[in-house]
Each structure stands twice: as structure tokens, then as C-alpha cells.
Design an enzyme around this catalytic site. Sequence first.
Site, PDB file in Angstrom:
ATOM      1  N   HIS A  78      49.757  44.148  50.200  1.00 27.49           N
ATOM      2  CA  HIS A  78      49.335  43.050  49.102  1.00 27.49           C
ATOM      3  C   HIS A  78      50.597  42.910  48.342  1.00 27.49           C
ATOM      4  O   HIS A  78      51.306  43.554  48.006  1.00 27.49           O
ATOM      5  CB  HIS A  78      48.490  44.053  48.455  1.00 27.49           C
ATOM      6  CG  HIS A  78      47.628  43.197  47.372  1.00 27.49           C
ATOM      7  ND1 HIS A  78      46.915  42.257  47.771  1.00 27.49           N
ATOM      8  CD2 HIS A  78      47.167  43.363  46.078  1.00 27.49           C
ATOM      9  CE1 HIS A  78      46.211  41.586  46.511  1.00 27.49           C
ATOM     10  NE2 HIS A  78      46.317  42.581  45.597  1.00 27.49           N
ATOM     11  N   ASP A  84      24.203  41.467  21.549  1.00 26.67           N
ATOM     12  CA  ASP A  84      23.131  40.762  22.289  1.00 26.67           C
ATOM     13  C   ASP A  84      23.019  39.126  21.844  1.00 26.67           C
ATOM     14  O   ASP A  84      22.382  38.379  22.223  1.00 26.67           O
ATOM     15  CB  ASP A  84      21.687  41.227  21.896  1.00 26.67           C
ATOM     16  CG  ASP A  84      21.658  42.782  22.355  1.00 26.67           C
ATOM     17  OD1 ASP A  84      22.316  43.212  23.324  1.00 26.67           O
ATOM     18  OD2 ASP A  84      20.801  43.527  21.557  1.00 26.67           O
ATOM     19  N   ARG A  92      51.112  50.589  44.314  1.00 27.98           N
ATOM     20  CA  ARG A  92      49.801  51.481  43.951  1.00 27.98           C
ATOM     21  C   ARG A  92      49.510  52.126  45.317  1.00 27.98           C
ATOM     22  O   ARG A  92      49.439  53.410  45.069  1.00 27.98           O
ATOM     23  CB  ARG A  92      48.637  49.982  44.179  1.00 27.98           C
ATOM     24  CG  ARG A  92      47.370  50.258  43.542  1.00 27.98           C
ATOM     25  CD  ARG A  92      46.694  49.045  43.043  1.00 27.98           C
ATOM     26  NE  ARG A  92      46.397  48.326  44.390  1.00 27.98           N
ATOM     27  CZ  ARG A  92      45.660  46.963  44.235  1.00 27.98           C
ATOM     28  NH1 ARG A  92      45.216  46.586  42.939  1.00 27.98           N
ATOM     29  NH2 ARG A  92      45.325  46.263  45.186  1.00 27.98           N
TER      30      ARG A  92
END
Length: 396
Positions: A171, A322, A137
Amino acid sequence: MENFLKRCWANISIDNLQNNINIIKKHINKNTKIMAAVKANAYGHGDKVIAKYLEEFGVSWFAVSNIEEALALRSYGTKLPILILGATPASYAKILYENNITQSVFSKEYANELSKEAQKASVCVNAHIKIDTGMGRIGFSANINDIDKTINDLTNIYTDNNINCTGIFTHFSCASDLNNDSSAYTLKQFESFKAICSLLTELGINVGLKHCSNSAAIINYPQMQMDMVRPGIIIYGLSISGDPNENNGTKPIMEIYSKISMIKTIHKGESVSYGKLFTAKKDTNVATITCGYADGYCRKLNTSHVIINGHKAPIIGNICMDQLMVDITDIPNVKANDTVIIIGKQGTQSISFDELAESIGTIGYELVCNIGRRVPRIYTKENLTVNITDYLINNI
Ligand SMILES: *Cc1c(COP(=O)(O)O)cnc(C)c1O
């Protein structure tokens, strides 16, 4: 009026948060520091209140993704060191310095830009060096073919007058996976990180705090804890491997509740929601619930269920922005205004973020991050409400 709108809300347990921090502490040595990942609004849990309690529970650093998250933490009053894991435009050098924020430095080009801007502003920016040992990355390459260049670049950065390197980190990409191939990969990542640190140390450089362990590595590879660990998901009590049945003693800290707005009986042949995905084969009792995908309840979950009065109520039809609808034909005594459990436990029933994530082919991380801004976060400790964060009506 109630103290928050009981439409769709999150209940966040500070007791479980404390339990999870204690579990992390059990896996590390007394002197190993904890850098808590509170990026993405503390994985959707609300960084303001979560950071305050994490500080109380003894973490010594915070990790965020970007400078706005870091400045938000400063605005809440934290004095703890903060590491920005991702890139910050070099033009922010002065702001990084003024707010005592530590920046990840991950390439020679980025280091040069940052140094130049820091020099212009007559400041020295704190930094941690990011090494790429296999995540692919960001970071300086730890690959054997690039190592001479990397050591050369890092030597320059460690002696740069406008960058003060106080740490170095990497990482892991598959520390949650314990099959042979993945564990060999993690070991290799760890070994190449250590090799870089040793080469720098041999050159007389004080590399600062060394850290590499995410949640998965804290649990699976305690020998890799080094000076500091960087837990994220485990703080929030979700699965590190994606397996909803994983059990390491941590507990989810967030539950989601909602309300029934209306109950009705629809007749055979009548349909529910957009696209009339559901059509009743017989008379069916339907409850409409005030929670939808804008609250973070992913639209793909339309074959899932919620819990009403201790029973599973299957979702019918498409989930709306909603609202969503459930079949309550087999559940006795359901009324409008009843509270519904979207994520959580009641009686013998439970639904977790991890289960829902697995059912739609994603991970719990993504579902918690997506809990909507309009969902008030209610923080409880020993059964008392200790804080309410309502992003729409400010903080009450
Ligand atoms: C997000 C993040 C962490 C925390 O990861 P978890 O899997 O949530 O424990 C640690 N380090 C880095 C660089 C990260 O981006």
C-alpha cells in the site's frame, strides 16, 4: 407517510457511480482486475446497494477492513472474492474458510496463529500476503536489511498446508502527492515490492495476484497497476489529493439534503445555540434545519453554509447534535418545510464534501464515513429511485 423520513437524507447517484467506474477502467488495461474498497459501509454510502451495482459494473473483488464487513457482504449475497485488509483474530479461521473470505497475512506471528487455528479446524484459509514497503502500518518488511528474513518467512507461508496464498500486495503512503520527494518515495515503494515478488518467483513460488494501486496510484501511476488495482475514494467521486478543485472526470455520488423545521426573527442582542456563540447585531431571520453532528455534519463546520433556494445561508452559532441554525435574512421567500442542500448543487451554488473537509483541515474520506446511521440513503438511477436504505426502519 412518505417512503422515507425527509429530515436529513443522502441522495446517491448510481449514474455517477457508473461514470466513476468507467473512468477507472479508462486508466487501466483490459485485463487488470478491479478490487473495490467498500470498507466502512462503502465509505458511508451503504455497502449493500453499492456492492450490488459495483458487481454489475464489472469489479471482480471487494476489499473490506474486517470480518464483520466481509460477512455482511456475504449476507447480501455476493459471490465475488473478498479480501480483509486488516487483522482478523485467528480463531475465525473456520469462518473465513466457510465464507470463502481471503485474509491478509502481514507477519510471521500472525501467519503461525492463523495456520494453527486453520489446522485445528481442518481447513485451508485463502490469503494475500501484505508487504510493508513504506506505509509503516502492517506487513512484512521490504527493507533491504530485513529482506532475507522476509523471504524466508514468506517461503514458509507460501508452502503452509493450511494457508493458501493467492496474492501479494502493498500500500502506498503518498501516491496522491506529486512533488519530487513523494514521487520518489512511491517509486521506491513500488520497486521494493517488485523486488520481493521477483525473489519469490525466482524461488519457484507462484505469488498469485500482485496489487498495489489505490485511487491515487491508478490516476498518477498507471505503470504500477500490476494484476489488480484497489480503488476506494475515486469510486465515490471525491478528491484523491484533498484539492476540492481536482478534476479527473469522476463525480461525487452522494448529496445530503435536509429540511427547515422553523423560521423566526430574532432581535438585536438575542443569541443562538449552545454557548451563545452567535449574538444578533440586528434583527435577523433564522431558519432551523433538521441536521446536526449526529447526522455527520461535523460540529467544526460552524463557519460554513448550506444552500437554500439557490443562495448561500451561513451557519450561525454552534451546530447541535440534531439541528443547526442559519441566517436567512438576505434570502427571499424561505418557508418552513423547504428543502435545504447540505452537500450538493443548486443554481450557481455548490458545496462539496472536499471543500468542507479542507475548510476544517481534514479529508473528504472522513466526512463521508461519518454520515450517520440515521440518515436514509436514497439511491437514484436515471432520475428514478432504485433503492432506499434506512438503517433504523430496516430496508424499505
Ligand atoms: C482503503 C484502502 C484502499 C483504497 O484507498 P483509496 O485511497 O480510497 O483509493 C486500498 N488499499 C488499502 C490497503 C486500503 O486500506
